[in-house]
Motif scaffolding. Sequence first.
Motif, PDB file in Angstrom:
ATOM      1  N   VAL A  99       0.837  -1.185  -0.081  1.00  8.89           N
ATOM      2  CA  VAL A  99      -0.069   0.027  -0.101  1.00  8.89           C
ATOM      3  C   VAL A  99       0.887   1.183  -0.121  1.00  8.89           C
ATOM      4  O   VAL A  99       1.769   1.404   0.923  1.00  8.89           O
ATOM      5  CB  VAL A  99      -0.864   0.013   1.386  1.00  8.89           C
ATOM      6  CG1 VAL A  99      -1.712   1.224   1.180  1.00  8.89           C
ATOM      7  CG2 VAL A  99      -1.730  -1.201   1.481  1.00  8.89           C
ATOM      8  N   THR A 100       0.554   2.173  -0.850  1.00  6.33           N
ATOM      9  CA  THR A 100       1.563   3.349  -1.001  1.00  6.33           C
ATOM     10  C   THR A 100       0.730   4.410  -0.604  1.00  6.33           C
ATOM     11  O   THR A 100      -0.465   4.616  -0.716  1.00  6.33           O
ATOM     12  CB  THR A 100       1.746   3.730  -2.298  1.00  6.33           C
ATOM     13  OG1 THR A 100       2.438   2.681  -3.176  1.00  6.33           O
ATOM     14  CG2 THR A 100       2.669   4.923  -2.529  1.00  6.33           C
ATOM     15  N   LEU A 101       1.230   5.112   0.657  1.00 10.04           N
ATOM     16  CA  LEU A 101       0.599   6.362   1.420  1.00 10.04           C
ATOM     17  C   LEU A 101       0.665   7.699   0.490  1.00 10.04           C
ATOM     18  O   LEU A 101       1.677   7.579  -0.593  1.00 10.04           O
ATOM     19  CB  LEU A 101       1.326   6.512   2.515  1.00 10.04           C
ATOM     20  CG  LEU A 101       1.438   5.141   3.571  1.00 10.04           C
ATOM     21  CD1 LEU A 101       1.842   5.597   5.055  1.00 10.04           C
ATOM     22  CD2 LEU A 101      -0.180   4.875   3.709  1.00 10.04           C
ATOM     23  N   PRO A 102      -0.140   8.567   0.744  1.00 10.59           N
ATOM     24  CA  PRO A 102      -0.059   9.905   0.081  1.00 10.59           C
ATOM     25  C   PRO A 102       1.345  10.356  -0.011  1.00 10.59           C
ATOM     26  O   PRO A 102       1.672  11.241  -0.737  1.00 10.59           O
ATOM     27  CB  PRO A 102      -0.948  10.591   0.858  1.00 10.59           C
ATOM     28  CG  PRO A 102      -1.959   9.641   1.427  1.00 10.59           C
ATOM     29  CD  PRO A 102      -1.282   8.509   1.809  1.00 10.59           C
ATOM     30  N   ASP A 103       2.135  10.195   1.074  1.00 13.58           N
ATOM     31  CA  ASP A 103       3.586  10.950   1.211  1.00 13.58           C
ATOM     32  C   ASP A 103       4.545   9.970   0.431  1.00 13.58           C
ATOM     33  O   ASP A 103       5.638  10.236   0.299  1.00 13.58           O
ATOM     34  CB  ASP A 103       4.129  10.958   2.727  1.00 13.58           C
ATOM     35  CG  ASP A 103       4.100   9.800   3.453  1.00 13.58           C
ATOM     36  OD1 ASP A 103       3.735   8.542   2.783  1.00 13.58           O
ATOM     37  OD2 ASP A 103       4.277   9.743   4.672  1.00 13.58           O
ATOM     38  N   GLY A 160      11.308   2.555  11.372  1.00 12.66           N
ATOM     39  CA  GLY A 160      10.774   3.522  10.582  1.00 12.66           C
ATOM     40  C   GLY A 160       9.716   3.450   9.914  1.00 12.66           C
ATOM     41  O   GLY A 160       8.989   4.156   9.200  1.00 12.66           O
ATOM     42  N   ALA A 161       9.251   1.853   9.803  1.00 15.85           N
ATOM     43  CA  ALA A 161       7.888   1.745   8.978  1.00 15.85           C
ATOM     44  C   ALA A 161       6.843   2.399   9.473  1.00 15.85           C
ATOM     45  O   ALA A 161       6.808   2.213  10.769  1.00 15.85           O
ATOM     46  CB  ALA A 161       7.892   0.051   8.716  1.00 15.85           C
ATOM     47  N   PRO A 162       5.787   2.750   8.747  1.00 17.10           N
ATOM     48  CA  PRO A 162       4.844   3.206   9.327  1.00 17.10           C
ATOM     49  C   PRO A 162       4.075   2.123  10.173  1.00 17.10           C
ATOM     50  O   PRO A 162       4.015   0.906   9.795  1.00 17.10           O
ATOM     51  CB  PRO A 162       3.810   3.855   8.122  1.00 17.10           C
ATOM     52  CG  PRO A 162       4.885   3.582   6.930  1.00 17.10           C
ATOM     53  CD  PRO A 162       5.955   2.833   7.270  1.00 17.10           C
ATOM     54  N   PRO A 163       3.295   2.709  11.275  1.00 11.81           N
ATOM     55  CA  PRO A 163       2.579   1.536  12.058  1.00 11.81           C
ATOM     56  C   PRO A 163       1.396   0.829  11.461  1.00 11.81           C
ATOM     57  O   PRO A 163       0.738   1.723  10.867  1.00 11.81           O
ATOM     58  CB  PRO A 163       2.104   2.274  13.342  1.00 11.81           C
ATOM     59  CG  PRO A 163       2.094   3.841  12.873  1.00 11.81           C
ATOM     60  CD  PRO A 163       3.333   3.698  11.769  1.00 11.81           C
ATOM     61  N   SER A 164       1.435  -0.375  11.522  1.00  9.64           N
ATOM     62  CA  SER A 164       0.214  -1.101  10.893  1.00  9.64           C
ATOM     63  C   SER A 164      -0.108  -2.550  11.704  1.00  9.64           C
ATOM     64  O   SER A 164       0.812  -2.957  12.425  1.00  9.64           O
ATOM     65  CB  SER A 164       0.543  -1.422   9.222  1.00  9.64           C
ATOM     66  OG  SER A 164       2.021  -2.339   9.364  1.00  9.64           O
ATOM     67  N   LEU A 165      -1.359  -2.949  11.194  1.00 13.76           N
ATOM     68  CA  LEU A 165      -1.674  -4.168  11.926  1.00 13.76           C
ATOM     69  C   LEU A 165      -2.106  -4.953  10.831  1.00 13.76           C
ATOM     70  O   LEU A 165      -2.700  -4.665   9.722  1.00 13.76           O
ATOM     71  CB  LEU A 165      -2.857  -3.913  12.970  1.00 13.76           C
ATOM     72  CG  LEU A 165      -2.742  -2.666  13.994  1.00 13.76           C
ATOM     73  CD1 LEU A 165      -4.034  -2.609  14.845  1.00 13.76           C
ATOM     74  CD2 LEU A 165      -1.800  -3.484  15.008  1.00 13.76           C
TER      75      LEU A 165
END
Length: 354
Positions: free
Chosen positions: A47-51, A249-254
């Motif tokens: 999944v690619t985030l807006p940033d 540094g990876a975005p938090p996710s579940l």
Amino acid sequence: MTRADVLVVGAGLGGLAFAQDAARAGLRVALLDKARGVSGRAATRRVTLPDGQEVRLDHGARFFTARSDRARTLAEGGVRDGWNAVWTRGVAHWQAGQITLPQDGHPRYAPPAGMSVLGRTLARGLDVKTGVTVTSLERLNATQGGGWRVHSREGQHWDAAKLILNVPAPQLLALLATLDPGSPDVIPAVLHGHDSGEAARQAGLVTYDPCWAAGVILRQDLPADWRALRPEHPVLEWIAREHTKRPDGAPPSLTLHATPAWSRANLERTPEQVLPDLLAAAQDILGPLDVAQAFAHRWRYSIPAVTAPGPCHWDAALDLGWCGDWFTPDPHGPRVESALLSGWALARRVTGTD
């Protein structure tokens, strides 16, 4: 098209494990898979985030273990080579709001770039064609060169001397039925009198637990000291802090996995319909979540509940076999490793090294 020595339908882990060994033994092997990539249920959603940051979530197989010597060699070799890592050595437990942190010490491996890396590693050097949906099988007669032909939805066909099916048991039976279309017998006539007839009947007894899974990207991490959690809950049986598998540094996710009972009761709902229920269950367990993005995915054939005996099936008279995690290659139950063991066992039988 060059006729292959062996054609493998299904580039999941069992088919890849088989193909790797068969090719090493000198056989020309071709693999077909309907998905866009290899690995089967050892799947990683990107999944690619807006940033511009990319989040990877293992929404299928959660991790893999290595109890057998060969699987341990693969896993630890991956750690040394950098594509694999020990993710955790214990899974926490949640019940009625209380979390316990048992540490059994057994390593659970998870590639930092996602579980699909395991399949891509096994696929190196192999002839794999993805995006191919096999719809029917054909037994070729002597004037056609013998062996097998498979037909695809896209109108193509492939021939090979030997045919290996690495698909869930219900899909196996559906493909075998195309050998004898219109017959009331669930076992095609071409299999009668062969070992494959009985093996197909055993495949008919295999059952699966389905699973609704969700990937959840958070704006803020949880205040937690666990990496994986097994809840005693009517909706969810698994929660993983997915970013703990990734580099710092990876975005938090579940990732969330629903229980078999809840998944079965909600099997025919859409991802959009089940996602709010899965998120509500997660918040019931974890408290409020600051959700940035989320998705749901249905695994109709997730974990085999009733397996077939033995490690695999091979019928030398028909040059036909099948493998997968729905066999019983060892006493530890269905998991990623059992698919590998099944494929390796089938390769030994086909190449005569068993």
